[in-house]
Design a protein around this motif. Structure first.
Motif, PDB file in Angstrom:
ATOM      1  N   HIS A  40       1.541  42.773 -45.996  1.00 26.91           N
ATOM      2  CA  HIS A  40       2.590  43.783 -45.885  1.00 26.91           C
ATOM      3  C   HIS A  40       3.500  43.573 -44.677  1.00 26.91           C
ATOM      4  N   ASN A  41       3.712  42.336 -44.274  1.00 28.34           N
ATOM      5  CA  ASN A  41       4.565  42.031 -43.134  1.00 28.34           C
ATOM      6  C   ASN A  41       5.179  40.654 -43.370  1.00 28.34           C
ATOM      7  N   SER A  42       6.499  40.588 -43.383  1.00 30.76           N
ATOM      8  CA  SER A  42       7.150  39.323 -43.744  1.00 30.76           C
ATOM      9  C   SER A  42       6.944  38.223 -42.713  1.00 30.76           C
ATOM     10  N   ALA A  43       6.963  38.551 -41.428  1.00 29.12           N
ATOM     11  CA  ALA A  43       6.789  37.519 -40.399  1.00 29.12           C
ATOM     12  C   ALA A  43       5.389  36.909 -40.463  1.00 29.12           C
ATOM     13  N   GLU A  44       4.382  37.758 -40.573  1.00 27.35           N
ATOM     14  CA  GLU A  44       3.013  37.260 -40.669  1.00 27.35           C
ATOM     15  C   GLU A  44       2.809  36.481 -41.962  1.00 27.35           C
ATOM     16  N   THR A  45       3.433  36.941 -43.036  1.00 32.21           N
ATOM     17  CA  THR A  45       3.321  36.255 -44.322  1.00 32.21           C
ATOM     18  C   THR A  45       3.892  34.844 -44.224  1.00 32.21           C
ATOM     19  N   GLU A  46       5.047  34.698 -43.606  1.00 30.57           N
ATOM     20  CA  GLU A  46       5.649  33.373 -43.444  1.00 30.57           C
ATOM     21  C   GLU A  46       4.735  32.453 -42.649  1.00 30.57           C
ATOM     22  N   ASP A  47       4.102  32.987 -41.607  1.00 28.47           N
ATOM     23  CA  ASP A  47       3.165  32.179 -40.810  1.00 28.47           C
ATOM     24  C   ASP A  47       1.975  31.718 -41.652  1.00 28.47           C
ATOM     25  N   VAL A  48       1.419  32.626 -42.425  1.00 28.63           N
ATOM     26  CA  VAL A  48       0.249  32.287 -43.243  1.00 28.63           C
ATOM     27  C   VAL A  48       0.618  31.262 -44.313  1.00 28.63           C
ATOM     28  N   VAL A  49       1.783  31.422 -44.941  1.00 30.53           N
ATOM     29  CA  VAL A  49       2.217  30.463 -45.965  1.00 30.53           C
ATOM     30  C   VAL A  49       2.392  29.082 -45.345  1.00 30.53           C
ATOM     31  N   GLN A  50       3.013  29.028 -44.180  1.00 29.48           N
ATOM     32  CA  GLN A  50       3.181  27.742 -43.496  1.00 29.48           C
ATOM     33  C   GLN A  50       1.826  27.127 -43.167  1.00 29.48           C
ATOM     34  N   ASP A  51       0.912  27.946 -42.654  1.00 25.69           N
ATOM     35  CA  ASP A  51      -0.428  27.449 -42.338  1.00 25.69           C
ATOM     36  C   ASP A  51      -1.159  26.950 -43.583  1.00 25.69           C
ATOM     37  N   ALA A  52      -0.930  27.623 -44.710  1.00 27.20           N
ATOM     38  CA  ALA A  52      -1.577  27.202 -45.963  1.00 27.20           C
ATOM     39  C   ALA A  52      -1.121  25.803 -46.369  1.00 27.20           C
ATOM     40  N   PHE A  53       0.171  25.544 -46.254  1.00 25.15           N
ATOM     41  CA  PHE A  53       0.668  24.216 -46.606  1.00 25.15           C
ATOM     42  C   PHE A  53       0.165  23.150 -45.640  1.00 25.15           C
ATOM     43  N   ILE A  54       0.090  23.488 -44.366  1.00 23.84           N
ATOM     44  CA  ILE A  54      -0.442  22.540 -43.380  1.00 23.84           C
ATOM     45  C   ILE A  54      -1.901  22.219 -43.693  1.00 23.84           C
ATOM     46  N   LYS A  55      -2.667  23.259 -43.990  1.00 24.62           N
ATOM     47  CA  LYS A  55      -4.086  23.057 -44.312  1.00 24.62           C
ATOM     48  C   LYS A  55      -4.235  22.252 -45.607  1.00 24.62           C
ATOM     49  N   ALA A  56      -3.404  22.552 -46.606  1.00 24.82           N
ATOM     50  CA  ALA A  56      -3.474  21.814 -47.868  1.00 24.82           C
ATOM     51  C   ALA A  56      -3.158  20.337 -47.649  1.00 24.82           C
ATOM     52  N   TYR A  57      -2.172  20.056 -46.827  1.00 23.42           N
ATOM     53  CA  TYR A  57      -1.824  18.657 -46.567  1.00 23.42           C
ATOM     54  C   TYR A  57      -2.948  17.963 -45.790  1.00 23.42           C
ATOM     55  N   THR A  58      -3.492  18.663 -44.822  1.00 20.94           N
ATOM     56  CA  THR A  58      -4.559  18.088 -43.996  1.00 20.94           C
ATOM     57  C   THR A  58      -5.793  17.743 -44.828  1.00 20.94           C
ATOM     58  N   TYR A  59      -6.131  18.630 -45.775  1.00 24.04           N
ATOM     59  CA  TYR A  59      -7.359  18.454 -46.561  1.00 24.04           C
ATOM     60  C   TYR A  59      -7.080  18.004 -47.998  1.00 24.04           C
ATOM     61  N   ARG A  60      -5.918  17.425 -48.238  1.00 18.15           N
ATOM     62  CA  ARG A  60      -5.502  17.046 -49.603  1.00 18.15           C
ATOM     63  C   ARG A  60      -6.472  16.084 -50.278  1.00 18.15           C
ATOM     64  N   LYS A  61      -7.166  15.262 -49.512  1.00 19.96           N
ATOM     65  CA  LYS A  61      -8.078  14.280 -50.104  1.00 19.96           C
ATOM     66  C   LYS A  61      -9.327  14.913 -50.696  1.00 19.96           C
ATOM     67  N   LEU A  62      -9.578  16.174 -50.343  1.00 11.46           N
ATOM     68  CA  LEU A  62     -10.742  16.873 -50.888  1.00 11.46           C
ATOM     69  C   LEU A  62     -10.530  17.323 -52.325  1.00 11.46           C
ATOM     70  N   LEU A  63      -9.266  17.444 -52.741  1.00 13.94           N
ATOM     71  CA  LEU A  63      -8.968  17.894 -54.097  1.00 13.94           C
ATOM     72  C   LEU A  63      -8.960  16.693 -55.035  1.00 13.94           C
ATOM     73  N   VAL A  64      -9.831  16.718 -56.021  1.00 15.06           N
ATOM     74  CA  VAL A  64      -9.975  15.593 -56.941  1.00 15.06           C
ATOM     75  C   VAL A  64      -9.066  15.752 -58.163  1.00 15.06           C
TER      76      VAL A  64
END
Length: 194
Positions: A40-64
């Protein structure tokens, strides 16, 4: 999932940064819709979305399986949002997220208070829905996503999505009806008599 998108996901998972950037553009609205419904907060949401993409890129090799990428990405963002909630209490949605509700009666006295009360009531009712119903409503009505995109993101069938949206609309109607018809307290708020 169409073959072109599957190929882009495979390239991104192999480390192609341009392909991953394409996936960011493809899925950022979807992640935002999910996370804003939780935080329920746009600034925090943007941070979490950015972090999600960073985490997905970092751990991309785990997804088969590349076909599971959308659900995997949604799970990452959902878990990050939950972590954020554990650290910090949510606040009300900012005006830029909800948007301005039009004043159908012109600028008569008290119209801003009524509009703000209605906005708080809608957001409170939305927050009381089960998480998956809230996510489906947010994607469909706040992000204007089509059914096929929501089904893919949530990993549900068309019938399951339609049932989820129907239950959510009925729940919202039930919660908001007293406020609209009788002026009762907003959902989630106690009355003075309680």
């Amino acid at each position: 999932m169409d073959q072109e998108l599957k190929a882009v996901i495979e390239q991104a998972l192999a480390g192609d940064q341009d392909a991953f950037e394409h996936l960011i553009h493809q899925y950022s609205g979807l992640l935002y819709a999910q996370v804003i419904g939780m935080l329920h907060n746009s600034a925090e949401t943007e941070d979490v979305v950015q972090d999600a993409f960073i985490k997905a890129y970092t751990y991309r090799k785990l997804l088969v399986d590349p076909e599971k990428f959308p659900a995997w990405l949604m799970a990452i963002s959902r878990n990050l949002a939950r972590d954020w909630l554990r650290r910090k209490r949510p606040i009300l949605l900012e005006d830029d997220v909800v948007g301005e509700l039009p004043d159908p009666h012109g600028h008569r006295p008290g119209w801003r208070l009524e509009r703000d009360d209605m906005r708080r009531g809608i957001l409170a009712a939305l927050h009381l829905l089960p998480e998956r119903q809230r996510l489906a409503v947010t994607m469909r009505y706040f992000e204007n996503m089509d059914y096929a995109s929501i089904e893919l993101a949530m990993g549900v069938s068309n019938g399951a999505l339609r049932g989820m949206l129907d239950r959510a609309r009925n729940g919202l109607r039930r919660m908001l009806r007293p406020m609209i018809e009788d002026g009762d307290p907003l959902p989630g708020q106690e009355s003075d008599d309680a």
